[in-house]
Scaffold this active site. Structure first.
Site, short mmCIF file in Angstrom:
data_model
loop_
_atom_site.label_atom_id
_atom_site.label_comp_id
_atom_site.label_asym_id
_atom_site.label_seq_id
_atom_site.Cartn_x
_atom_site.Cartn_y
_atom_site.Cartn_z
N LYS A 56 2.79 0.17 4.53
CA LYS A 56 3.93 0.58 3.71
C LYS A 56 5.23 0.66 4.51
O LYS A 56 6.31 0.66 3.94
CB LYS A 56 3.63 1.90 3.03
CG LYS A 56 2.56 1.75 1.94
CD LYS A 56 2.30 3.05 1.19
CE LYS A 56 1.33 2.85 0.05
NZ LYS A 56 -0.08 2.63 0.51
C1 LIG Z 1 -1.15 2.06 -0.22
C2 LIG Z 1 -2.34 1.66 0.55
C3 LIG Z 1 -3.27 0.71 0.05
C4 LIG Z 1 -3.16 0.12 -1.34
O1 LIG Z 1 -2.09 -0.78 -1.46
P1 LIG Z 1 -1.58 -1.23 -2.90
O2 LIG Z 1 -0.34 -2.01 -2.65
O3 LIG Z 1 -1.33 0.03 -3.68
O4 LIG Z 1 -2.65 -2.05 -3.52
C5 LIG Z 1 -4.32 0.33 0.86
N1 LIG Z 1 -4.49 0.87 2.10
C6 LIG Z 1 -3.64 1.78 2.60
C7 LIG Z 1 -3.88 2.32 3.94
C8 LIG Z 1 -2.54 2.22 1.85
O5 LIG Z 1 -1.70 3.15 2.36
#
Ligand SMILES: *Cc1c(COP(=O)(O)O)cnc(C)c1O
Length: 431
Positions: A107
């Protein structure tokens, strides 16, 4: 490029800046670009030889063309992506490591770009922008860190008191400066309710310009296409073949960004959509029926989503038939996830976080059916977070794991959140 609501193709289209600052279209739909751009032919053929930053530029530029000058965009990308997304080899597959950013999860790519884009779009405004975000853990840290020290913008994060890990709490509430945090005496749903109520409050609207930064924002999605393109380009350089990527998924923003990269011409053959038991999308791919449902708690909790928001983006761009050609859904139980963390550690000495382990197990499951062999295409799985972020789940399965210095440093921060009751007026009087 113009953007319209995924719920109304004939509705009013807006510029990237407007779509990004608004977050959601007035009808509640997610913004989608009116077309998906393609890399120019010369770029497509030279991707395997290009640097991360050059690929980032070529990937993002068509989405912001005419709104962010090329030179500014170049600087922004150098500043936002001051870490790499290396393509490691682990056992029989590639692992695209997306956890080298400041909060150790993918993210960071979206949040850091979004922060700089917001700051640029607000450059001539004298009223500061206030971003309100509710988090169950990971998003708040990435947004707080992404906006830390960015001019003209302040961030307030609401998180459920006592329900985030000590590391997450320090990532959210340990920064200071333009970042503040409230520990809400309640659940994540309470935090979300408070944020929504604050947005609807007329007196607050007169006092400040409010915006949100949640994961459905188009300015978080587009930069995530970058690491697919670089990962696929590197796999192409080594093997001469387009890759198969397995994507641990919850709200499906990450996977949608991968589909964008593929559509642009990144050398990607196929995707595996890996979920935990929140298997709404694998079920849809199998039955052709989309049935959103309440989420179920798992050990890969950033993927506990029963009604994935980005589904409406996927179905605006692609038919079910096309999605089935491009995407295979697999869901994995907590038991298998735990077993995978253990066995990958035993075999390769690698620690997987629970989300990455879901992806690893999904690729194993498809290999065992013979549908995917690794002979036709290099196989890769996305490592979405650093395992040390989820030590309380990983270490009982593997024994103690080393913590990277950057995360050790975070643990030294002091938490400076005010505790508030789950009550709208308590929030509004403190903003
Ligand atoms: C947010 C997140 C996901 C999921 O990603 P999406 O874009 O919501 O499908 C998977 N793994 C981690 C570690 C995350 O923080």
């Amino acid at each position: 490029m113009r953007y319209y609501s995924a719920r109304n193709k004939n509705g009013q289209a807006v510029a990237f800046a407007q779509a990004a600052l608004a977050g959601l279209a007035p009808d509640g739909g997610l913004f989608v670009p009116e077309t998906l751009p393609e890399y120019p032919r010369a770029v497509k053929t030279s991707l395997p030889a290009m640097s991360f930053h050059d690929i980032a530029f070529e990937t993002i530029q068509p989405f912001v063309h005419g709104e962010i000058p090329d030179a500014t965009l170049g600087d922004m990308l150098h500043d936002a992506f001051n870490f790499d997304a290396p393509l490691a080899t682990v056992g029989d597959r590639y692992m695209l490591e997306l956890f080298h950013g400041p909060t150790a999860a993918f993210k960071d790519f979206g949040a850091r770009f979004m922060a700089r884009a917001f700051s640029y779009f607000r450059r001539n405004e004298d009223k500061p922008l206030r971003i309100l975000v509710a988090t169950s853990g990971d998003t708040g840290g990435a947004v707080a860190d992404g906006f830390f020290g960015v001019d003209g913008i302040s961030v307030t994060v609401l998180y459920p008191k006592g329900r985030v890990s000590p590391l997450q709490e320090r990532q959210i509430a340990g920064l200071g400066k333009n970042i503040s945090a409230f520990a809400v005496e309640g659940s994540f749903d309470d935090c979300q309710r408070l944020v929504k109520a604050a947005f609807a409050d007329e007196s607050l609207k007169k006092r400040m310009v409010l915006s949100s930064a949640n994961s459905i924002n188009i300015a978080r999605l587009v930069p995530q296409a970058v690491y697919y393109a670089t990962g696929a380009a590197r796999a192409m350089a080594e093997t001469g073949k387009p890759a198969v990527f397995c994507v641990p998924s919850g709200n499906f923003g990450n996977l949608t960004a991968g589909l964008y990269a593929r559509e642009m011409g990144a050398p990607i053959r196929h995707f595996i959509a890996a979920t935990n038991i929140n298997k709404t999308v694998p079920d849809y791919l199998e039955n052709g029926v989309y049935e959103p449902r309440a989420s179920l708690p798992t050990i890969s909790n950033a993927m506990d989503v029963g009604a994935p928001s980005n589904f409406e983006r996927m179905t605006v761009h692609w038919t079910l038939k096309r999605l089935r050609e491009t995407l295979t859904g697999v869901f994995i139980s907590d038991e298998t996830t735990r077993g995978t963390i253990k066995s990958v550690h035993n075999r390769y000495g690698r620690f997987l976080d629970p989300h990455t382990a879901v992806g690893w197990a999904a690729l194993d499951a498809l290999k065992s059916t013979g549908k995917i062999t690794g002979e036709d295409a290099p196989l890769g799985t996305l490592a979405t977070a650093h395992p040390a972020k989820f030590a309380e789940i990983v270490e009982p399965l593997t024994g103690a794991m080393p913590v990277p210095p950057s995360l050790q440093k975070v643990m030294e921060r002091n938490v400076t959140a005010d505790t508030i009751s789950a009550d709208v007026s308590a929030l509004i009087e403190r903003l």
